[in-house]
Design an enzyme around this catalytic site. Sequence first.
Site, PDB file in Angstrom:
ATOM      1  N   HIS A   1      42.496  26.324 -20.791  1.00 34.85           N
ATOM      2  CA  HIS A   1      43.833  26.036 -20.274  1.00 34.85           C
ATOM      3  C   HIS A   1      44.826  26.858 -21.072  1.00 34.85           C
ATOM      4  CE1 HIS A   1      47.396  23.755 -19.079  1.00 34.85           C
ATOM      5  NE2 HIS A   1      46.668  23.307 -18.067  1.00 34.85           N
TER       6      HIS A   1
ATOM      7  N   ASP B   1      40.555  19.667 -13.935  1.00 32.36           N
ATOM      8  CA  ASP B   1      39.849  20.051 -12.714  1.00 32.36           C
ATOM      9  C   ASP B   1      38.335  19.930 -12.823  1.00 32.36           C
ATOM     10  OD1 ASP B   1      42.090  20.651 -11.264  1.00 32.36           O
ATOM     11  OD2 ASP B   1      42.241  22.651 -12.122  1.00 32.36           O
TER      12      ASP B   1
HETATM   13  N1  ACO Z   1      35.087  30.662 -19.186  1.00 36.56           N
HETATM   14  C1  ACO Z   1      34.714  31.607 -20.063  1.00 36.56           C
HETATM   15  N2  ACO Z   1      35.528  32.186 -20.965  1.00 36.56           N
HETATM   16  C2  ACO Z   1      36.805  31.797 -20.952  1.00 36.56           C
HETATM   17  C3  ACO Z   1      37.292  30.826 -20.062  1.00 36.56           C
HETATM   18  C4  ACO Z   1      36.376  30.239 -19.163  1.00 36.56           C
HETATM   19  N3  ACO Z   1      36.773  29.311 -18.296  1.00 36.56           N
HETATM   20  N4  ACO Z   1      38.612  30.631 -20.279  1.00 36.56           N
HETATM   21  C5  ACO Z   1      38.949  31.458 -21.271  1.00 36.56           C
HETATM   22  N5  ACO Z   1      37.863  32.165 -21.682  1.00 36.56           N
HETATM   23  C6  ACO Z   1      37.813  33.129 -22.789  1.00 36.56           C
HETATM   24  C7  ACO Z   1      38.415  34.461 -22.390  1.00 36.56           C
HETATM   25  O1  ACO Z   1      37.443  35.330 -21.871  1.00 36.56           O
HETATM   26  C8  ACO Z   1      38.997  34.937 -23.698  1.00 36.56           C
HETATM   27  O2  ACO Z   1      37.931  35.443 -24.485  1.00 36.56           O
HETATM   28  P1  ACO Z   1      38.197  36.706 -25.495  1.00 36.56           P
HETATM   29  O3  ACO Z   1      39.209  36.194 -26.474  1.00 36.56           O
HETATM   30  O4  ACO Z   1      36.872  36.976 -26.082  1.00 36.56           O
HETATM   31  O5  ACO Z   1      38.733  37.811 -24.625  1.00 36.56           O
HETATM   32  C9  ACO Z   1      39.492  33.663 -24.366  1.00 36.56           C
HETATM   33  O6  ACO Z   1      38.661  32.609 -23.836  1.00 36.56           O
HETATM   34  C10 ACO Z   1      40.966  33.333 -24.077  1.00 36.56           C
HETATM   35  O7  ACO Z   1      41.133  33.317 -22.648  1.00 36.56           O
HETATM   36  P2  ACO Z   1      42.461  33.697 -21.874  1.00 36.56           P
HETATM   37  O8  ACO Z   1      42.103  34.037 -20.473  1.00 36.56           O
HETATM   38  O9  ACO Z   1      43.235  34.697 -22.665  1.00 36.56           O
HETATM   39  O10 ACO Z   1      43.237  32.345 -21.933  1.00 36.56           O
HETATM   40  P3  ACO Z   1      44.438  31.939 -21.024  1.00 36.56           P
HETATM   41  O11 ACO Z   1      45.164  30.899 -21.775  1.00 36.56           O
HETATM   42  O12 ACO Z   1      45.209  33.087 -20.533  1.00 36.56           O
HETATM   43  O13 ACO Z   1      43.660  31.324 -19.745  1.00 36.56           O
HETATM   44  C11 ACO Z   1      42.899  29.903 -18.041  1.00 36.56           C
HETATM   45  C12 ACO Z   1      43.705  30.025 -19.337  1.00 36.56           C
HETATM   46  C13 ACO Z   1      43.451  30.867 -16.986  1.00 36.56           C
HETATM   47  C14 ACO Z   1      43.069  28.471 -17.501  1.00 36.56           C
HETATM   48  C15 ACO Z   1      41.424  30.213 -18.323  1.00 36.56           C
HETATM   49  O14 ACO Z   1      40.932  29.359 -19.329  1.00 36.56           O
HETATM   50  C16 ACO Z   1      40.537  30.114 -17.081  1.00 36.56           C
HETATM   51  O15 ACO Z   1      40.448  31.071 -16.324  1.00 36.56           O
HETATM   52  N6  ACO Z   1      39.849  28.944 -16.859  1.00 36.56           N
HETATM   53  C17 ACO Z   1      39.057  28.730 -15.690  1.00 36.56           C
HETATM   54  C18 ACO Z   1      39.955  28.381 -14.499  1.00 36.56           C
HETATM   55  C19 ACO Z   1      40.467  26.960 -14.573  1.00 36.56           C
HETATM   56  O16 ACO Z   1      39.741  26.012 -14.805  1.00 36.56           O
HETATM   57  N7  ACO Z   1      41.779  26.811 -14.326  1.00 36.56           N
HETATM   58  C20 ACO Z   1      42.409  25.487 -14.284  1.00 36.56           C
HETATM   59  C21 ACO Z   1      43.517  25.371 -15.261  1.00 36.56           C
HETATM   60  S1  ACO Z   1      44.109  23.694 -15.242  1.00 36.56           S
HETATM   61  C22 ACO Z   1      45.233  23.615 -13.982  1.00 36.56           C
HETATM   62  O17 ACO Z   1      45.802  24.593 -13.516  1.00 36.56           O
HETATM   63  C23 ACO Z   1      45.538  22.254 -13.393  1.00 36.56           C
END
Ligand code: ACO
Length: 435
Positions: free
Chosen positions: A313, A371
């Site tokens: 998140h 979610d």
């Molecule tokens: N699976 C695998 N790796 C992940 C995930 C994931 N779900 N989420 C983050 N990471 C990793 C990234 O690859 C990154 O790794 P790195 O540092 O080695 O490059 C690190 O964790 C940080 O991730 P970011 O994408 O920079 O984090 P950000 O805060 O921008 O993303 C997000 C948040 C978009 C929610 C992300 O975690 C994601 O895509 N999750 C899956 C989708 C999801 O469940 N969304 C629902 C959000 S809740 C809502 O809207 C009600």
Amino acid sequence: MQLSDKKATLSFSDGSEPIEFPVYQGTTGPEVIDIRKLYSQTGMFTYDPGFLSTASCESAITYIDGDEGKLQYRGYPISQLAENYKFLDVCYLILNGELPDDQQKYDFDQLVTHHTMVHEQLHFFLRGFRRDAHPMAVLTGLVGALSAFYHDSTDITNPHHRHVSAIRLVAKMPTLVAMAYKYSQGQPFIYPQNNLSYTGNFLRMMFGTPCEDYVVNDVVERALDRIFILHADHEQNASTSTVRLCGSSGTNPFAAIAAGVGCLWGPAHGGANEACLKMLEDIQASGGISQVAEFMEKVKDKNSGVRLMGFGHRVYKNYDPRAKLMQETCREVLDALGLHDDPLFKLAMEVERIALEDPYFVERRLYPNVDFYSGIVQRAIGIPTELFTAIFALARTVGWIAQWNEMLSDPNYKIGRPRQLYTGEDTRNVPGVDG
Ligand code: ACO
């Protein structure tokens, strides 16, 4: 907000005079640097795409501490609200700032209940859509269309009009979502029934037919009510910011909320629970629990492009407090419906177990978000996957309209107008014209 003793000083490497900015404190959470005079004093803008470091407004509705895994509406922890109150009580709290006493609760429930019907003409409007239209397309249209029906309450400078619009939106949203669903099924619309609760009435409008009585299942009603509570507000997320920005032009509330519905539709926002359920179904289809370890290796491989949906998140870098409550509800619903052995729930638990122990997820502070379990609950209740985001919109409407109202009541309110860093062509002449 309160002025802090601290000041922020901005200095420049070219020797120009440093500038001081006031710092403000909220009740809790990060302080903010007031840069409103930056442009007039320096001729420069700040640059913050995605608003990673920008507080776009002052708000007293919802507080999130992502590091601590905290979510509070009007100061009350989400777990205390979810465990002890109904969605309509939480709506009252979000809209008015305090929980209702018995009389206020009765009056508010009555008020909302008596606004659940929609203008009959909306049925004809809805019939203009194809039956296979996505429910969010239908909902965006229906909510926007409400502005054509309520000319009596669209003076946004009148607090009474704003209140009436808020009640209408909270009350009519379940009716609109259920109508969109019934239309997609080719079934007759079911009119609201006033002796049922807000959520019970929604379940009946969704799953009842004119052919037989519909009996609301208490556990299902409680579970859906909890889903509504957990999604009611989440401070300045993308759709709420959209509602505020759209509403800042002085447009009517129905148009502003329709903009929020459109924003929520996106897969990075409201569409994630649909994606999470699909992911679990795909793992199940490829062999179930025995395939989880292999799937997790793919998630960790940056080249695979696979993300663990329902995990991570932007704000929560700790367990999303809503996910814990959702997991509890998931277990309760599956037990009540005799689905103790639901393979997707078992699969989800296994994915979570592995992820919480795996250094990849631990180091990146990736935890289940709301979610991760909500799709399993909705599926068990019988809500089709393509309706998940519409359910989210229904629940978030109270947050959107409360934030809109708060913005319009704020003496510092201005039309939202971000600036830009222009990187296009410099001035040039069209062919054949000399400058
Ligand atoms: N699976 C695998 N790796 C992940 C995930 C994931 N779900 N989420 C983050 N990471 C990793 C990234 O690859 C990154 O790794 P790195 O540092 O080695 O490059 C690190 O964790 C940080 O991730 P970011 O994408 O920079 O984090 P950000 O805060 O921008 O993303 C997000 C948040 C978009 C929610 C992300 O975690 C994601 O895509 N999750 C899956 C989708 C999801 O469940 N969304 C629902 C959000 S809740 C809502 O809207 C009600």
